[in-house]
Each structure stands twice: as structure tokens, then as C-alpha cells.
Write an enzyme that holds these catalytic residues in place. Structure first.
Site, PDB file in Angstrom:
ATOM      1  CG  PHE A  27      20.782 -34.979 -28.702  1.00  0.00           C
ATOM      2  CD1 PHE A  27      21.811 -34.064 -28.576  1.00  0.00           C
ATOM      3  CD2 PHE A  27      19.614 -34.749 -27.981  1.00  0.00           C
ATOM      4  CE1 PHE A  27      21.698 -32.954 -27.759  1.00  0.00           C
ATOM      5  CE2 PHE A  27      19.486 -33.645 -27.164  1.00  0.00           C
ATOM      6  CZ  PHE A  27      20.531 -32.736 -27.050  1.00  0.00           C
ATOM      7  CE  LYS A  28      20.632 -33.407 -24.094  1.00  0.00           C
ATOM      8  NZ  LYS A  28      20.058 -33.296 -22.778  1.00  0.00           N
ATOM      9  CG  ASP A  29      23.923 -42.022 -25.847  1.00  0.00           C
ATOM     10  OD1 ASP A  29      24.181 -41.945 -24.637  1.00  0.00           O
ATOM     11  OD2 ASP A  29      22.989 -42.707 -26.304  1.00  0.00           O
ATOM     12  CB  THR A  54      21.738 -34.531 -19.659  1.00  0.00           C
ATOM     13  OG1 THR A  54      21.498 -33.650 -20.748  1.00  0.00           O
ATOM     14  CG2 THR A  54      23.143 -34.303 -19.137  1.00  0.00           C
TER      15      THR A  54
END
Length: 470
Positions: free
Chosen positions: A109-111, A142
């Protein structure tokens, strides 16, 4: 839109200035002077937008100093490697729907925020005619998201700290296999909090920070929070597409949480006008945040007390972003924030138990904990029900979400990563050895480039001095 510090020692600055600063000069975190508000009618006008178009609208409320046409171009470029939906929603039974946030290049999800940061940081640096050395710390995802977002970018280098032996083989390969000249990996003895403490120490040294042009892309960077808030808007819009009376219709979100950045983005979205009933924080065994939201007492743990778990990206015992929530909790009074952190430094905890009832009643935040056994059981139950395979962090979210479902309120769980990143745990849970694509096999087999350090700040300073762009 102007930004101030949670500790009161920074004059109001623009989004572009906050983007490059990371920590405020007084050691606090940047927050908007006032969050923008979005009406239900405006939300309805956004329903037909694509994800990049919606991102331009939402982030544009924060980045008022950047021309909207430039912002729209950057959001289109940020999500070009994602599928058309960018963030698909997938029901998995028991009243739970997954919000698919792991469709980007590093499968996490950090993308979602980092790909945008790669665009906007390069844009701002070019406008200012300067360079930036990004100093970050990662517990797993991250780091790779930042490195993939900034690899090859003009005027930017990344120096990423990670804890030795605390990430999965896949996570290490994603980071350490990169050979780009502007990417530097530093493996630090200790846990994530040790890495994060080093970043904060150097970011708090204003002279060193300015001399070496240090910035941050951890979730202490307010631009990360702004970009992540977009998918709360998107998920609400998609979850209510078939609802007859949509304006004001509430949903709840469960968020696997370690550093409090992802759920803080949801808190921002709720304050901005997204009809969110509850924000459910899901912790793993390092459940300092769950203890805080249940009791009002915040008691971070030492490195030795921070457990290595099967959801390693949440192995964090000191949540940087909590300070932004505390700022609102104490009525946006910087002196009270400073006093709370002074209490923490003096005795190892601070006590806000008198305010604990407000966490849910006023802010809509509740919490729960998931263990290794819970993760395995949840992965197994989702798979056996025919809804595919979920990663361990998402499993933490699903477990806690199931405990907090309310009749008539859709429960959305933020997916954290693809299960391929945690193959050993998947095998333990369901006896399935995940097959990697040829590209991922090559990644896992590629030579790795990483510098090992003891965690000494002087050693890190020397490394930065030798490798920073000037």
C-alpha cells in the site's frame, strides 16, 4: 493552505515547503492550519472521476501552491503502473470488503502515496533549482516503495535505514537488489524504532539537516498523509455506488497500523467530510497503540521489548504520527503537546485516560489486537471460504474488523500487501507454496547491495556526508 507545527515553533509554510522539510524545525510534525471541508454534494460530483482525477482533486486541497494542471499531470503519471481501477474493492464474506491497495510496483500500500511523492518532489526540486537527500526508516514496505518511486529521479538520493533480520526475504530483496546510483540501503542493528530514532535525531539537528539537504518520506512527511487520504474518498465512493440515499451514508474502515500514518489519513478524510462511522485500528503483538486507545495511556516499548512477528511491517513500538492526533485531542494547543512528550521522556509514558472516552465518541477511533495464531486462522478462513489469499498484515485487519462489524454499516479493510511478500507465513497458514513470476524469481536471486551499521549516529552522519547530493 498553510502548515504549522504540532509544537508551535514554525511559522506557517506552504505545501511545497512541508514536502521538503520532513520534521518541523522545532521537532514537531507539520499539520494544516485547518483541514479543508468537502460537502456531500461535492463528493457526489467526484463519483465519476478516475482515481488519478480524484487524487488531483483531494491533494489539490492540500497543495494549493501547485497549479492544478501540474498536479493533474503528476497524479496521472503516478498511477500509470497500476491497473485501470487502481484501487479495486473485493468482498471477502462476513460483511467485510477489502480495499485493494497493493496493485503498485512494490506490491504494498505504500506505493499509493510514494508514487505520487516521486513525481511531486522532483517537480518542486526542479522549480526551486535544488537537490534533496531523503533519509528514511522502514519496517519493511516503506523502503522499497520509496526507492522504486525515486530511483533515477533527478536531484534526489535516498538513504534508507532498515532493521537487520526484521524483514522478510522478499522485502530485503526488493530493496537491496536495487543498483541505482541514487539509492543507498543501510542495515542497522536493532529494530525499526532504532532506525526511526536515528532519522529523528538527524532531522532534529537543523544545522546538519540543512548542510546535507535532508528530507523525509516516512509518514512524518505530511504529503504522504495527504496522498493516502485519497483512497478513503475513493473507497467510500465505490462502496456506496449502489446505495440509494448516498449523501451522508456511513461506512467503517479497519486499518492495520504500526506507525499510525495510514489510519491518520483516514482520520483526516473523516474530518474533511467523508462519512466514516468508525476507524478501527488493528495492531499486532506490538500493540502499544491498541493499549493507548483502550486505556488512554501511551507507553512505548524499548527495542528489546519490540517483538519480531509474522506481520513485520507493524513491528513498531513508537508511533511517530500519533503526535498529530494528540495535537487535535488537546485542542491544538502546542504547549500541551510539548508537555505530553516531556512527560513521556521523563517517565516512559503519558496518561490521557481522562480523554479516552472521546476517542470513539468524538473521533470515531476504536482498536484491537491480532496475534500470530489469529493471523494464521484468518488467512485460512478467508482462503477456505473461496476468497483467495491475504497477507499477514491484512489478516490482522480482517480479524479485528470481524470483531467490530455493526449492522447496516459496511466494513472496509485496507489491504496492506500482496501475500507473495510473506510466503513462509502463507505456507504455514494454508500449506500453499506461492509461485513467483519469472521477474520476481530474478529479483530474489539478484545480488544485493547494502551497508551494515551498528546504529551509531556518528557512523550514519559520516555515511551521509560521503554519499549525499549537494
Amino acid at each position: 493552505m498553510q502548515y504549522i507545527s504540532t509544537r508551535g515553533g514554525m511559522s506557517p509554510v506552504s505545501f511545497s515547503e512541508v514536502l521538503l522539510e520532513g520534521l518541523a524545525p522545532d521537532g514537531g510534525l507539520a499539520v494544516p492550519e485547518a483541514l479543508p471541508r468537502v460537502s456531500g454534494e461535492t463528493l457526489e460530483t467526484w463519483r465519476a472521476l478516475t482515481y488519478p482525477q480524484l487524487a488531483a482533486e483531494v491533494i489539490g486541497l492540500f497543495a494549493t501552491d501547485i497549479p492544478r494542471e501540474d498536479l493533474a499531470r503528476m497524479t496521472e503519471a503516478a498511477y500509470v503502473e497500476f491497473p485501470d481501477a487502481v484501487v479495486p474493492l473485493r468482498p471477502i464474506g462476513d460483511g467485510v470488503t477489502l480495499v485493494g491497495l497493493s496493485e503498485g510496483p512494490t506490491l504494498a500500500f505504500k506505493d499509493m502515496a510514494m508514487q505520487f511523492l516521486g513525481q511531486v518532489v522532483e517537480y518542486v526540486l526542479e522549480k526551486k533549482g535544488t537537490t534533496l537527500n531523503i533519509l528514511g526508516a522502514t519496517s519493511g514496505d516503506t523502503g522499497s516503495a520509496a526507492e522504486y518511486a525515486f530511483r533515477g529521479k533527478h536531484g534526489v538520493s535516498v538513504i534508507m535505514l532498515s532493521p537487520q533480520g526484521r524483514m522478510s526475504d522478499f522485502q530485503r530483496a526488493q530493496m537491496y537488489a536495487l543498483q541505482d546510483d541514487n539509492i543507498h540501503n543501510v542495515s542497522v542493528e536493532g529494530v525499526f524504532d532504532d532506525c526511526q530514532n536515528l532519522v529523528k535525531e538527524l532531522a532534529g539537528d537543523v544545522e546538519f539537516k540543512r548542510a546535507h539537504r535532508l528530507g523525509a518520506v516516512n509518514s512524518i512527511n505530511l504529503a504522504r498523509i495527504a496522498a493516502q487520504s485519497v483512497y478513503y474518498f475513493w473507497a467510500w465512493l465505490r462502496a456506496t455506488d449502489a446505495v440509494a440515499e448516498r449523501v451522508g451514508f456511513e461506512v467503517s474502515f479497519t486499518v492495520p497500523s504500526g506507525n499510525f500514518g495510514n489510519i491518520l489519513s483516514g482520520y483526516f478524510a473523516k474530518q474533511m467530510g467523508v462519512p466514516i462511522r468508525r476507524l478501527v485500528l488493528a495492531a499486532n503483538e506490538n500493540n502499544v497503540l491498541d493499549e493507548f486507545f483502550r486505556t488512554g495511556i501511551y507507553r512505548p516499548r524499548s527495542s528489546a521489548q519490540t517483538l519480531a512477528t509474522s506481520s513485520p511491517s507493524m513491528d513498531i513500538s513508537k508511533a511517530s504520527n500519533l503526535e498529530r492526533f494528540i495535537f487535535d485531542l488537546v485542542g491544538r494547543d502546542p504547549q500541551k503537546v510539548v508537555a505530553a512528550w516531556g512527560e513521556l521522556d521523563a517517565q516512559g509514558f503519558f496518561d490521557m485516560s481522562a480523554d479516552q472516552p472521546r476517542f470513539e465518541s468524538e473521533f470515531g477511533i476504536v482498536s484491537g489486537t491480532s496475534t500470530h495464531a489469529d493471523r494464521l486462522a484468518t488467512i485460512r478462513s478467508v482462503h477456505e471460504a473461496g476468497f483467495g489469499i491475504i497477507d499477514p498484515h491484512t489478516a490482522d485487519g480482517v480479524k479485528v474488523a470481524r470483531e467490530n462489524i455493526e449492522d447496516g454499516v459496511p466494513m472496509l479493510v485496507l489491504e496492506t500487501a500482496k501475500p507473495e511478500k510473506f510466503a513462509e507465513t502463507i505456507d504455514e497458514a494454508i500449506g500453499v507454496k506461492l509461485e513467483y513470476s519469472e521477474e520476481l524469481q530474478q529479483l530474489l536471486a539478484a545480488p544485493q547491495r547494502v551497508t551494515t551499521q551498528s546504529g551509531d549516529a556518528a557512523e550514519l552522519r559520516a555515511f551521509i556526508a560521503a554519499n549525499a547530493l549537494l
